[in-house]
Design a protein around this motif. Structure first.
Motif, PDB file in Angstrom:
ATOM      1  N   THR A   1       0.832  -1.205   0.000  1.00 21.44           N
ATOM      2  CA  THR A   1       0.000   0.000   0.000  1.00 21.44           C
ATOM      3  C   THR A   1       0.863   1.251   0.000  1.00 21.44           C
ATOM      4  OG1 THR A   1      -1.737  -1.166   1.212  1.00 21.44           O
ATOM      5  CG2 THR A   1      -1.867   1.222   1.203  1.00 21.44           C
ATOM      6  N   GLY A   2       2.038   1.190   0.682  1.00 24.51           N
ATOM      7  CA  GLY A   2       2.927   2.348   0.773  1.00 24.51           C
ATOM      8  C   GLY A   2       3.291   2.934  -0.580  1.00 24.51           C
ATOM      9  N   PRO A   3       3.785   2.117  -1.528  1.00 22.55           N
ATOM     10  CA  PRO A   3       4.099   2.660  -2.856  1.00 22.55           C
ATOM     11  C   PRO A   3       2.871   3.180  -3.602  1.00 22.55           C
ATOM     12  CG  PRO A   3       5.287   0.618  -2.498  1.00 22.55           C
ATOM     13  CD  PRO A   3       4.329   0.760  -1.359  1.00 22.55           C
ATOM     14  N   GLU A   4       1.703   2.522  -3.427  1.00 22.91           N
ATOM     15  CA  GLU A   4       0.486   3.018  -4.074  1.00 22.91           C
ATOM     16  C   GLU A   4       0.163   4.423  -3.572  1.00 22.91           C
ATOM     17  OE1 GLU A   4      -1.511   1.740  -6.378  1.00 22.91           O
ATOM     18  OE2 GLU A   4      -0.447  -0.152  -6.634  1.00 22.91           O
ATOM     19  N   LEU A   5       0.217   4.586  -2.242  1.00 20.74           N
ATOM     20  CA  LEU A   5      -0.063   5.900  -1.660  1.00 20.74           C
ATOM     21  C   LEU A   5       1.017   6.902  -2.051  1.00 20.74           C
ATOM     22  CD1 LEU A   5      -1.891   7.578   0.166  1.00 20.74           C
ATOM     23  CD2 LEU A   5      -0.562   6.782   2.137  1.00 20.74           C
ATOM     24  N   GLY A   6       2.281   6.454  -2.026  1.00 23.56           N
ATOM     25  CA  GLY A   6       3.381   7.336  -2.413  1.00 23.56           C
ATOM     26  C   GLY A   6       3.272   7.791  -3.857  1.00 23.56           C
ATOM     27  N   SER A   7       2.848   6.880  -4.746  1.00 29.32           N
ATOM     28  CA  SER A   7       2.695   7.250  -6.159  1.00 29.32           C
ATOM     29  C   SER A   7       1.601   8.300  -6.331  1.00 29.32           C
ATOM     30  CB  SER A   7       2.362   6.011  -6.990  1.00 29.32           C
ATOM     31  OG  SER A   7       3.442   5.093  -6.973  1.00 29.32           O
ATOM     32  N   ALA A   8       0.471   8.091  -5.643  1.00 37.77           N
ATOM     33  CA  ALA A   8      -0.619   9.070  -5.735  1.00 37.77           C
ATOM     34  C   ALA A   8      -0.189  10.406  -5.157  1.00 37.77           C
ATOM     35  CB  ALA A   8      -1.859   8.548  -5.013  1.00 37.77           C
ATOM     36  N   LEU A   9       0.498  10.376  -4.015  1.00 36.45           N
ATOM     37  CA  LEU A   9       0.988  11.614  -3.412  1.00 36.45           C
ATOM     38  C   LEU A   9       2.010  12.297  -4.318  1.00 36.45           C
ATOM     39  CD1 LEU A   9       1.453  10.558   0.327  1.00 36.45           C
ATOM     40  CD2 LEU A   9      -0.079  12.348  -0.519  1.00 36.45           C
ATOM     41  N   GLY A  10       2.860  11.498  -4.962  1.00 33.80           N
ATOM     42  CA  GLY A  10       3.881  12.070  -5.832  1.00 33.80           C
ATOM     43  C   GLY A  10       3.271  12.821  -6.994  1.00 33.80           C
ATOM     44  N   VAL A  11       2.284  12.179  -7.660  1.00 30.50           N
ATOM     45  CA  VAL A  11       1.622  12.831  -8.786  1.00 30.50           C
ATOM     46  C   VAL A  11       0.873  14.076  -8.315  1.00 30.50           C
ATOM     47  CG1 VAL A  11      -0.159  12.558 -10.550  1.00 30.50           C
ATOM     48  CG2 VAL A  11       1.452  10.700 -10.115  1.00 30.50           C
ATOM     49  N   ALA A  12       0.233  13.972  -7.118  1.00 31.66           N
ATOM     50  CA  ALA A  12      -0.546  15.105  -6.614  1.00 31.66           C
ATOM     51  C   ALA A  12       0.352  16.240  -6.130  1.00 31.66           C
ATOM     52  CB  ALA A  12      -1.461  14.636  -5.480  1.00 31.66           C
ATOM     53  N   VAL A  13       1.318  15.920  -5.261  1.00 28.31           N
ATOM     54  CA  VAL A  13       2.146  16.955  -4.638  1.00 28.31           C
ATOM     55  C   VAL A  13       3.147  17.537  -5.637  1.00 28.31           C
ATOM     56  CG1 VAL A  13       3.810  17.442  -2.816  1.00 28.31           C
ATOM     57  CG2 VAL A  13       1.866  15.951  -2.351  1.00 28.31           C
ATOM     58  N   ILE A  14       3.983  16.654  -6.222  1.00 29.71           N
ATOM     59  CA  ILE A  14       4.974  17.129  -7.189  1.00 29.71           C
ATOM     60  C   ILE A  14       4.276  17.715  -8.415  1.00 29.71           C
ATOM     61  CG2 ILE A  14       6.941  16.478  -8.610  1.00 29.71           C
ATOM     62  CD1 ILE A  14       7.572  16.318  -5.683  1.00 29.71           C
ATOM     63  N   GLY A  15       3.183  17.035  -8.847  1.00 32.66           N
ATOM     64  CA  GLY A  15       2.446  17.540  -9.994  1.00 32.66           C
ATOM     65  C   GLY A  15       1.838  18.906  -9.743  1.00 32.66           C
ATOM     66  N   SER A  16       1.303  19.123  -8.541  1.00 34.55           N
ATOM     67  CA  SER A  16       0.700  20.423  -8.219  1.00 34.55           C
ATOM     68  C   SER A  16       1.742  21.536  -8.226  1.00 34.55           C
ATOM     69  CB  SER A  16       0.015  20.357  -6.852  1.00 34.55           C
ATOM     70  OG  SER A  16      -1.052  19.432  -6.868  1.00 34.55           O
ATOM     71  N   VAL A  17       2.928  21.247  -7.700  1.00 31.67           N
ATOM     72  CA  VAL A  17       4.003  22.250  -7.698  1.00 31.67           C
ATOM     73  C   VAL A  17       4.395  22.601  -9.133  1.00 31.67           C
ATOM     74  CG1 VAL A  17       6.428  22.668  -7.105  1.00 31.67           C
ATOM     75  CG2 VAL A  17       4.896  21.603  -5.438  1.00 31.67           C
ATOM     76  N   GLY A  18       4.613  21.571  -9.946  1.00 31.68           N
ATOM     77  CA  GLY A  18       5.032  21.813 -11.326  1.00 31.68           C
ATOM     78  C   GLY A  18       3.989  22.543 -12.141  1.00 31.68           C
ATOM     79  N   PHE A  19       2.719  22.147 -11.994  1.00 30.70           N
ATOM     80  CA  PHE A  19       1.669  22.798 -12.775  1.00 30.70           C
ATOM     81  C   PHE A  19       1.397  24.217 -12.284  1.00 30.70           C
ATOM     82  CE2 PHE A  19       0.246  18.407 -14.044  1.00 30.70           C
ATOM     83  CZ  PHE A  19       0.586  18.575 -15.375  1.00 30.70           C
ATOM     84  N   ALA A  20       1.635  24.484 -10.994  1.00 29.25           N
ATOM     85  CA  ALA A  20       1.504  25.862 -10.506  1.00 29.25           C
ATOM     86  C   ALA A  20       2.543  26.760 -11.179  1.00 29.25           C
ATOM     87  CB  ALA A  20       1.668  25.893  -8.991  1.00 29.25           C
ATOM     88  N   VAL A  21       3.769  26.248 -11.310  1.00 29.45           N
ATOM     89  CA  VAL A  21       4.818  27.006 -12.001  1.00 29.45           C
ATOM     90  C   VAL A  21       4.465  27.166 -13.480  1.00 29.45           C
ATOM     91  CG1 VAL A  21       7.259  27.003 -12.671  1.00 29.45           C
ATOM     92  CG2 VAL A  21       6.583  26.269 -10.370  1.00 29.45           C
ATOM     93  N   TYR A  22       3.955  26.100 -14.084  1.00 31.67           N
ATOM     94  CA  TYR A  22       3.552  26.146 -15.496  1.00 31.67           C
ATOM     95  C   TYR A  22       2.516  27.236 -15.731  1.00 31.67           C
ATOM     96  CZ  TYR A  22       0.898  24.721 -19.659  1.00 31.67           C
ATOM     97  OH  TYR A  22       0.233  24.711 -20.853  1.00 31.67           O
ATOM     98  N   ARG A  23       1.468  27.238 -14.920  1.00 29.79           N
ATOM     99  CA  ARG A  23       0.390  28.223 -15.107  1.00 29.79           C
ATOM    100  C   ARG A  23       0.884  29.639 -14.850  1.00 29.79           C
ATOM    101  NH1 ARG A  23      -2.492  24.117 -11.818  1.00 29.79           N
ATOM    102  NH2 ARG A  23      -3.543  22.735 -13.292  1.00 29.79           N
ATOM    103  N   SER A  24       1.720  29.801 -13.828  1.00 29.04           N
ATOM    104  CA  SER A  24       2.227  31.128 -13.489  1.00 29.04           C
ATOM    105  C   SER A  24       3.087  31.696 -14.620  1.00 29.04           C
ATOM    106  CB  SER A  24       3.038  31.060 -12.193  1.00 29.04           C
ATOM    107  OG  SER A  24       3.636  32.292 -11.895  1.00 29.04           O
ATOM    108  N   ASN A  25       3.956  30.875 -15.201  1.00 28.02           N
ATOM    109  CA  ASN A  25       4.833  31.332 -16.278  1.00 28.02           C
ATOM    110  C   ASN A  25       4.080  31.563 -17.582  1.00 28.02           C
ATOM    111  OD1 ASN A  25       7.978  31.254 -15.694  1.00 28.02           O
ATOM    112  ND2 ASN A  25       7.050  29.634 -14.466  1.00 28.02           N
TER     113      ASN A  25
END
Length: 501
Positions: free
Chosen positions: A378-402
């Motif tokens: 379960t740990g990697p499943e949760l980590g994968s979802a968190l990775g896409v959500a957390v890292i993805g949110s940071v990256g897309f925030a920069v994308y939209r801002s730029n």
């Protein structure tokens, strides 16, 4: 590998599948996501069930169900049938993952052999995730879209034939029936949490993502409270009294968070910035997978020669160097830098993923290996979802801002909103624009995306270095578990093994 392949094997089949079955947008989302959602939701209950009824028995039941669900998926006549078949496929996959991992705990008593087996388990799971699109693309060239599911049938048939002959049985007769209410709470809570996290990555934080996350967290707290009150809980909270167990599980989640989040961006870079086809992107992803496999399988081989905390911390430092390489990616021409950097990240995180899984499974008593294996899966499943959500949110925030102040003139309000959403939406929007406007939009959108990738790589490098310091400190006295002592549960397992074989 097969379970992981089915997470991504549909990616290339979606256009053909859509033309054949004509699903709506919501149905298409459920066709793609229901499999992974139900794997994550059912892992914990299935681990507990395996401890009670026997891990080999659960593995074989799951193999039969997986084969049947694969056939139903391949020959689905409408979207509803395909969603239902994919749901059954996910539940079956949730029986296979903890069963295989907990059987490894019992079959391999020597620490080195157990570490190598868990390393192989981890490495091939990572391989399956990446080669899914490649295998799917190859089958689509030769057959119809349903063929991507038929791959699983002969593998499951072989397991059903050879499993009873080669695999030992193990169960603990003292384990009570799994608590049904706890199982329902576990499944619904995990589904709500994973769904909310995925929605954050797709559309940002809002009611659509916030409500299921809050609901999932509330259910998780109620679940933990209920486990503390039950004489025979679904998840034995005493496992967390072993600090090694809790620390290894937390680090495993964070390691997969970094790996999944950055791979999420690099795969998009390959297709949307570099302009590779899905099959080409799959081929260029193979070095990334090779890095994960070498790290995952090489970590256990080095564990006997290098102090465990130093090995894990060193691997995390290596992964940080790979992330630094990603900060140097500046455009479509930096293909080798993007692929090489991600391969180095996988190489560095591989030991934490495989050895962390071994620490979690090995820290639990043999009679609770099924429950511990379910948490380790379960740990990697949760980590994968968190990775896409957390890292993805940071990256897309920069994308939209730029992107906000750099959009070319001549875009409608609808096109502007679509382009600001994601790079994929910007690429799709550009197809309907005049050539000059489309070229300018693609240039600024791809540049903004690359800046988002660079930012996420910086964040990831900092997190990896912090995690390395934590591994060196918190795991300084940790060792890979040795052979478990003979217990009453072991004694009850031996006659079962003889009788069943």
């Amino acid at each position: 590998m097969l379970i992981a392949m089915d997470l991504t094997v549909l990616h290339l089949a979606l256009p053909t599948l859509t033309a054949d079955l004509r699903p709506g947008n919501t149905e298409l989302l459920w066709i793609v996501d229901i499999y992974g959602f139900l794997i994550a939701g059912f892992l914990i209950p299935m681990g507990a069930i395996g401890d009670r009824i026997g891990r080999r028995r659960l593995l074989l039941i799951g193999a039969a169900a997986f084969g049947v669900a694969s056939v139903l998926s391949a020959f689905a006549a409408n979207p509803t049938m395909l969603i239902a078949a994919r749901a059954l496929l996910g539940i079956a996959g949730a029986t296979l993952m903890p069963s295989t991992l907990s059987l490894i705990r019992v079959m391999f008593q020597d620490p080195k052999q157990q570490g190598a087996a868990i390393g192989a388990w981890t490495g091939f799971f990572g391989l399956g995730t990446v080669i899914g699109p490649l295998v799917g693309g190859t089958f689509l060239e030769l057959f119809w879209w349903g063929a991507v599911f038929v791959i699983g049938v002969p593998v499951m048939a072989l397991l059903l034939v050879l499993g009873p002959m080669l695999l030992p049985e193990y169960r603990d007769r003292s384990v009570a029936r799994p608590d049904l209410i706890s199982a329902v709470m576990s499944v619904i809570g995990m589904l709500a949490l994973i769904f909310g996290l995925k929605r954050i990555a797709e559309s940002g934080l809002g009611l659509e993502s916030g409500v299921p996350i809050v609901f999932g967290l509330v259910l998780a707290m109620l679940f933990v409270y209920r486990q503390s009150r039950l004489a025979q809980p679904l998840v034995d909270l005493k496992l967390f009294s072993n600090s090694l167990f809790g620390t290894a599980l937390g680090m495993l989640v964070l390691a997969t968070l970094l790996s999944a989040g950055l791979q999420f961006f690099v795969i998009q870079y390959l297709q949307l910035v570099r302009g590779l086809s899905p099959v080409q992107a799959g081929l260029w992803s193979l070095p990334i997978t090779l890095g994960v496999m070498v790290g995952a399988m090489g970590g256990p081989a080095l564990a006997g020669r290098v102090k465990l905390s130093n090995l894990l911390a060193g691997g995390l430092v290596v992964s940080a160097l790979g992330m630094v390489m990603l900060t140097r990616v500046s455009g479509p021409s930096d293909l080798f830098l993007a692929v090489g950097g991600t391969a180095v990240i996988g190489l560095g995180l591989g030991p934490m993923i495989s050895l962390g899984t071994g620490l979690i499974v090995g820290a639990a008593p043999p009679e609770r290996a099924g429950a511990a294996s379910a948490l380790a899966a379960t740990g990697p499943e949760l980590g994968s979802a968190l990775g896409v959500a957390v890292i993805g949110s940071v990256g897309f925030a920069v994308y939209r801002s730029n992107l906000a102040d750099r959009l070319p003139d001549g875009l409608s309000a609808r096109d502007t909103d679509a382009a600001k959403d994601t790079l994929a939406a910007a690429v799709d929007t550009a197809r309907g624009l005049p050539t000059e406007v489309a070229d300018r939009l693609l240039a600024v959108a791809r540049d903004s995306f690359v800046q988002g990738l660079q930012t996420t790589a910086v964040v990831g490098a900092v997190l990896a270095l912090l995690l390395a310091a934590a591994a060196a400190t918190l795991l300084r006295n940790a060792q890979m578990p040795g052979p478990p002592p003979v217990t009453e549960a072991d004694d009850t397992a031996k006659p079962l093994e003889k009788a069943d074989n």
